[in-house]
Design an enzyme around this catalytic site. Structure first.
Site, PDB file in Angstrom:
ATOM      1  N   ILE A  98     -88.279  38.504 -11.637  1.00 43.74           N
ATOM      2  CA  ILE A  98     -89.291  37.630 -12.226  1.00 43.74           C
ATOM      3  C   ILE A  98     -88.621  36.568 -13.099  1.00 43.74           C
ATOM      4  CG2 ILE A  98     -91.247  37.544 -13.835  1.00 43.74           C
ATOM      5  CD1 ILE A  98     -92.132  40.218 -12.833  1.00 43.74           C
ATOM      6  N   GLY A 155     -88.189  42.250  -9.723  1.00 40.73           N
ATOM      7  CA  GLY A 155     -89.343  41.904  -8.894  1.00 40.73           C
ATOM      8  C   GLY A 155     -89.016  41.834  -7.419  1.00 40.73           C
ATOM      9  N   ASP A 158     -89.614  45.201  -6.156  1.00 40.09           N
ATOM     10  CA  ASP A 158     -91.064  45.367  -5.988  1.00 40.09           C
ATOM     11  C   ASP A 158     -91.502  44.848  -4.631  1.00 40.09           C
ATOM     12  OD1 ASP A 158     -91.809  46.441  -8.579  1.00 40.09           O
ATOM     13  OD2 ASP A 158     -91.434  44.470  -9.419  1.00 40.09           O
ATOM     14  N   GLU A 178     -85.663  46.285 -15.020  1.00 36.78           N
ATOM     15  CA  GLU A 178     -86.633  46.174 -16.108  1.00 36.78           C
ATOM     16  C   GLU A 178     -86.257  46.967 -17.356  1.00 36.78           C
ATOM     17  OE1 GLU A 178     -88.929  45.048 -12.413  1.00 36.78           O
ATOM     18  OE2 GLU A 178     -87.324  46.450 -12.955  1.00 36.78           O
ATOM     19  N   ASP A 186     -93.715  47.512 -13.417  1.00 37.93           N
ATOM     20  CA  ASP A 186     -95.111  47.865 -13.147  1.00 37.93           C
ATOM     21  C   ASP A 186     -95.751  47.054 -12.029  1.00 37.93           C
ATOM     22  OD1 ASP A 186     -95.144  45.504 -14.507  1.00 37.93           O
ATOM     23  OD2 ASP A 186     -96.509  46.148 -16.099  1.00 37.93           O
TER      24      ASP A 186
END
Length: 212
Positions: A98, A155, A158, A178, A186
């Site tokens: 991110i 990310g 993810d 993270e 999350d």
């Protein structure tokens, strides 16, 4: 068959309606994204490439990405010419996670104002919308294959855990980063990775943030 003028006018109206409809326009505007690129390498191919396209930022996931990614996936999902989607990254790395600028923006927006409850609700809605963008990969009816090279961090993990199949080059490396930023992964990694590598391994990778 003879087409009378009224029929010609009717057909013209139908064509005009189809061309101006949102469904048609989403295919015409398939490549008009800030953070993504859609490529069909062969006009006869049913394989479409969805490319993270911020190479100068190592394909960091911005706030724009989370809006555009859902739209792009939806357009590919509904396109009858698409049988398979290849998810990859432009430049030297697949995804660096991110965008930290976006994280700062989210933090500032959620803490603005004096009402803590409203601030928390804004943050919750933002996170839910970002989670929905990643979940869109799972919900896509077309197979989504991740093609990973270079870094796949935070990310990026993810994203690939939501894909149906994952392939990587020899230079690829991964990190659930993270924990080093004192935040929670999350957006789906903690829910999806255990089913891919096992619970114990996923726990170790999430708590150490080591490369693998």
């Amino acid at each position: 068959m003879v087409i009378v003028p009224n029929e010609i006018h009717f057909q013209s109206q139908i064509s005009s309606t189809l061309l101006s409809s949102p469904f048609w326009n989403q295919f015409e505007a398939m490549d008009s994204y800030k953070t993504l690129k859609i490529v069909r390498k062969n006009t006869s191919s049913s394989v479409f490439h969805l490319i993270l396209n911020r190479p100068s930022q190592l394909n960091a996931l911005s706030l724009d990405f989370f809006v555009e990614f859902t739209t792009a996936l939806s357009s590919l999902d509904q396109n009858p010419d698409v049988s398979v989607i290849i998810l990859s990254g432009a430049g030297k790395h697949f995804c660096s996670g991110i965008d930290l600028t976006s994280l700062s923006s989210i933090s500032e927006q959620s803490s603005s104002g004096g009402d803590r409850a409203r601030s928390s609700e804004r943050l919750r809605r933002r996170i839910k919308s970002m989670q929905a963008a990643i979940t869109a990969v799972e919900q896509c009816r077309k197979p989504v294959i991740a093609a990973i090279h270079g870094a796949c961090i935070g990310g990026g993990v993810d994203l690939i855990t939501a894909c149906d199949i994952r392939y990587c080059s020899k230079d690829a490396f991964f990190s659930i980063k993270e924990v080093d930023l004192a935040i929670v992964a999350d957006l789906g990694t903690l829910q999806r990775l255990p089913s891919i590598v096992g619970h114990a391994k996923a726990m170790e990778l999430a708590l150490t943030a080591r490369r693998f």
